[in-house]
Design a protein around this motif. Structure first.
Motif, PDB file in Angstrom:
ATOM      1  N   PHE A 281      -5.553   8.822   2.798  1.00 38.68           N
ATOM      2  CA  PHE A 281      -5.427   9.361   1.542  1.00 38.68           C
ATOM      3  C   PHE A 281      -4.976   8.351   0.496  1.00 38.68           C
ATOM      4  O   PHE A 281      -4.531   9.063  -0.577  1.00 38.68           O
ATOM      5  CB  PHE A 281      -4.613  10.692   1.733  1.00 38.68           C
ATOM      6  N   HIS A 282      -5.293   7.002   0.767  1.00 39.18           N
ATOM      7  CA  HIS A 282      -4.894   5.870  -0.001  1.00 39.18           C
ATOM      8  C   HIS A 282      -5.621   4.767   0.244  1.00 39.18           C
ATOM      9  O   HIS A 282      -5.017   4.189   1.325  1.00 39.18           O
ATOM     10  CB  HIS A 282      -3.417   5.787  -0.404  1.00 39.18           C
ATOM     11  N   LEU A 283      -6.755   4.388  -0.223  1.00 34.63           N
ATOM     12  CA  LEU A 283      -7.205   3.325   0.317  1.00 34.63           C
ATOM     13  C   LEU A 283      -7.958   2.352  -0.870  1.00 34.63           C
ATOM     14  O   LEU A 283      -8.524   2.924  -1.664  1.00 34.63           O
ATOM     15  CB  LEU A 283      -8.409   3.732   1.084  1.00 34.63           C
TER      16      LEU A 283
ATOM     17  N   THR B 292      -2.948   4.572   4.066  1.00 33.87           N
ATOM     18  CA  THR B 292      -2.836   3.313   4.545  1.00 33.87           C
ATOM     19  C   THR B 292      -2.448   2.416   3.217  1.00 33.87           C
ATOM     20  O   THR B 292      -1.642   1.520   3.743  1.00 33.87           O
ATOM     21  CB  THR B 292      -4.017   2.753   5.065  1.00 33.87           C
ATOM     22  N   ASP B 293      -2.862   2.488   2.041  1.00 39.56           N
ATOM     23  CA  ASP B 293      -2.823   1.657   0.952  1.00 39.56           C
ATOM     24  C   ASP B 293      -3.156   0.371   1.500  1.00 39.56           C
ATOM     25  O   ASP B 293      -2.883  -0.859   1.079  1.00 39.56           O
ATOM     26  CB  ASP B 293      -1.424   1.514   0.599  1.00 39.56           C
ATOM     27  N   SER B 294      -4.432   0.322   2.339  1.00 35.15           N
ATOM     28  CA  SER B 294      -5.006  -1.061   2.897  1.00 35.15           C
ATOM     29  C   SER B 294      -5.475  -1.586   1.750  1.00 35.15           C
ATOM     30  O   SER B 294      -6.350  -1.205   0.906  1.00 35.15           O
ATOM     31  CB  SER B 294      -6.308  -0.431   3.653  1.00 35.15           C
TER      32      SER B 294
ATOM     33  N   VAL C  59     -10.228   6.933  -2.430  1.00 32.76           N
ATOM     34  CA  VAL C  59     -10.650   5.584  -2.825  1.00 32.76           C
ATOM     35  C   VAL C  59      -9.913   5.116  -4.438  1.00 32.76           C
ATOM     36  O   VAL C  59     -10.041   5.731  -5.289  1.00 32.76           O
ATOM     37  CB  VAL C  59     -12.264   5.271  -3.124  1.00 32.76           C
ATOM     38  N   MET C  60      -9.145   4.020  -4.516  1.00 32.97           N
ATOM     39  CA  MET C  60      -8.465   3.500  -5.551  1.00 32.97           C
ATOM     40  C   MET C  60      -9.261   3.115  -6.556  1.00 32.97           C
ATOM     41  O   MET C  60     -10.196   2.395  -6.253  1.00 32.97           O
ATOM     42  CB  MET C  60      -7.237   2.744  -4.939  1.00 32.97           C
ATOM     43  N   PRO C  61      -8.934   3.156  -7.888  1.00 38.97           N
ATOM     44  CA  PRO C  61      -9.947   2.886  -8.815  1.00 38.97           C
ATOM     45  C   PRO C  61      -9.634   1.384  -9.445  1.00 38.97           C
ATOM     46  O   PRO C  61     -10.064   1.213 -10.586  1.00 38.97           O
ATOM     47  CB  PRO C  61      -9.885   4.275  -9.967  1.00 38.97           C
TER      48      PRO C  61
HETATM   49 ZN    ZN Z   1      -2.524   1.313  -3.358  1.00 40.55          ZN
END
Ligand code: ZN
Ligand code: DOR
Length: 349
Positions: free
Chosen positions: A13-15, A247-249, A39-41
């Motif tokens: 929920f955060h990539l 993950t904030d990968s 997917v982060m923008p």
């Molecule tokens: Zn992030």
């Protein structure tokens, strides 16, 4: 016999998938394990409009290797010029799953983020009306505020008032890192959820700063104290249903992290599910992983659970020191590179 754990195919929920050569290099690591990802923008330029997101989604699908299944859930980068009508259209057409708020200059590629929150109140009103989710990078940018306090001060100055002004707006406090954040999320109602990264559950700031500085553990929000890590671990341990996997990968070229002014972001995708399994096991709550990784996030977002399963095996392995990326990127160094990881994702049938 090695222990195993089979869970429904999880979601991230955060990539950060980036674009171009980096996108091609990092996407398979996520698609190997996760069915979907938010997917982060924060591209350069950012993904702001419905048309931007449609085009980015196409580039992601074009980069997906043959035979792999993956659904990117797109987000809109909120700017002070965002058009609420375009957003509503994007949600209506199934393009957008969430909107991302970056306070201006809080982190990587956030220059187009929001300075004065009042300017985007019409967007929040619209989101509340259409029940669209707002994802927040929860840090103040006030130069007077210490970097280790920026999440706690954001909660007090910005998030608490925002929740009072928009009580029905569904918000995800992304990558929660502090005891203040954990306490706030726990005390909130069911309109507030949060994601947590593997590194913020595994280690504290000593791992980054004692015995030498380790730039690959530098991310934002920055790693905090042991008591902060332990407050996050406690929520995991009790199976708190509004804290889920994100993950904030965030891959960066290795030379840009090992640099006099290194970039923020940990590239965790190649080891993420395994890292969560390892830390859940260390806490003594491995049985909580399926809910955390595969159910709580989907429930918060109103998505159906995934079909299929992923199996983890307790089997030691060592992630590579670096991964070569094409184009002019050079290499990226994954989280836990060169270290022993005790859980491994089994090959899927
Ligand atoms: Zn992030
Ligand atoms: O460490 C981070 N890296 N935090 C963010 O919020 C952004 C991310 C990135 O895009 O590199």
């Amino acid at each position: 016999m090695a222990r195993t754990l089979t869970l429904p195919t999880p979601d991230d929920f955060h990539l950060h998938l980036r674009d171009g050569a980096m996108l091609e290099a990092v996407l398979p690591a996520t698609a190997r394990v996760f069915a979907r990802a938010i997917v982060m923008p924060n591209l350069v330029p950012p993904v702001v409009t419905t048309a931007d997101a449609v085009a980015y989604r196409q580039r992601i699908m074009a980069a997906l290797p043959e035979g792999m299944a993956f659904t990117p859930l797109m987000t809109a980068y909120l700017t002070e010029a965002t058009d609420p009508d375009d957003l509503e259209r994007g949600f209506g057409e199934g393009v957008f799953t969430a909107v991302k708020l970056y306070p201006a200059h809080a982190t990587t590629n956030s220059a187009h983020g929001v300075g004065d929150l009042r300017t985007v109140y019409p967007v929040f009103e619209r989101l509340e009306r259409i029940d669209g989710i707002l994802c927040i990078h929860g840090e103040v940018t006030d130069p007077e505020v210490d970097v280790f306090d920026r999440e706690a001060v954001f909660i007090e100055r910005t998030l608490a008032p925002l929740r009072r002004d928009f009580p029905n707006l569904r918000i995800v406090l992304e990558h929660v890192t502090s005891k203040a954040g954990a306490d706030f999320v726990e005390a909130a109602d069911d309109r507030l959820g949060a994601t947590v990264t593997p590194q913020h559950l595994m280690v504290d700031r000593n791992a980054m700063l004692v015995g030498g500085i380790r730039p690959h553990l530098y991310c934002l929000p920055i790693l905090k104290r042991r008591r902060d890590r332990d407050a996050l671990r406690r929520l995991v341990e009790i199976g708190f249903p509004r804290l889920f996997l994100g993950t904030d990968s965030a891959p960066h070229a290795q030379h840009l992290k090992e640099n006099a002014c290194g970039c923020a972001g940990c590239y965790s995708a190649p080891v993420a599910l395994e890292a969560y399994a390892q830390v859940f096991d260390e806490i003594g709550c491995l049985q909580r992983l399926p809910d955390f990784a595969s159910r709580f996030g989907a429930r918060f977002y109103g998505l159906a659970a995934n079909a299929g399963t992923v199996t983890l095996v307790e089997e030691a392995w060592t992630p590579p020191e670096q991964i070569v990326v094409g184009g002019d990127v050079g290499t990226v160094r994954p989280l836990l590179a060169g270290e022993v990881v005790r859980w491994r994702v089994a090959d899927r049938p």
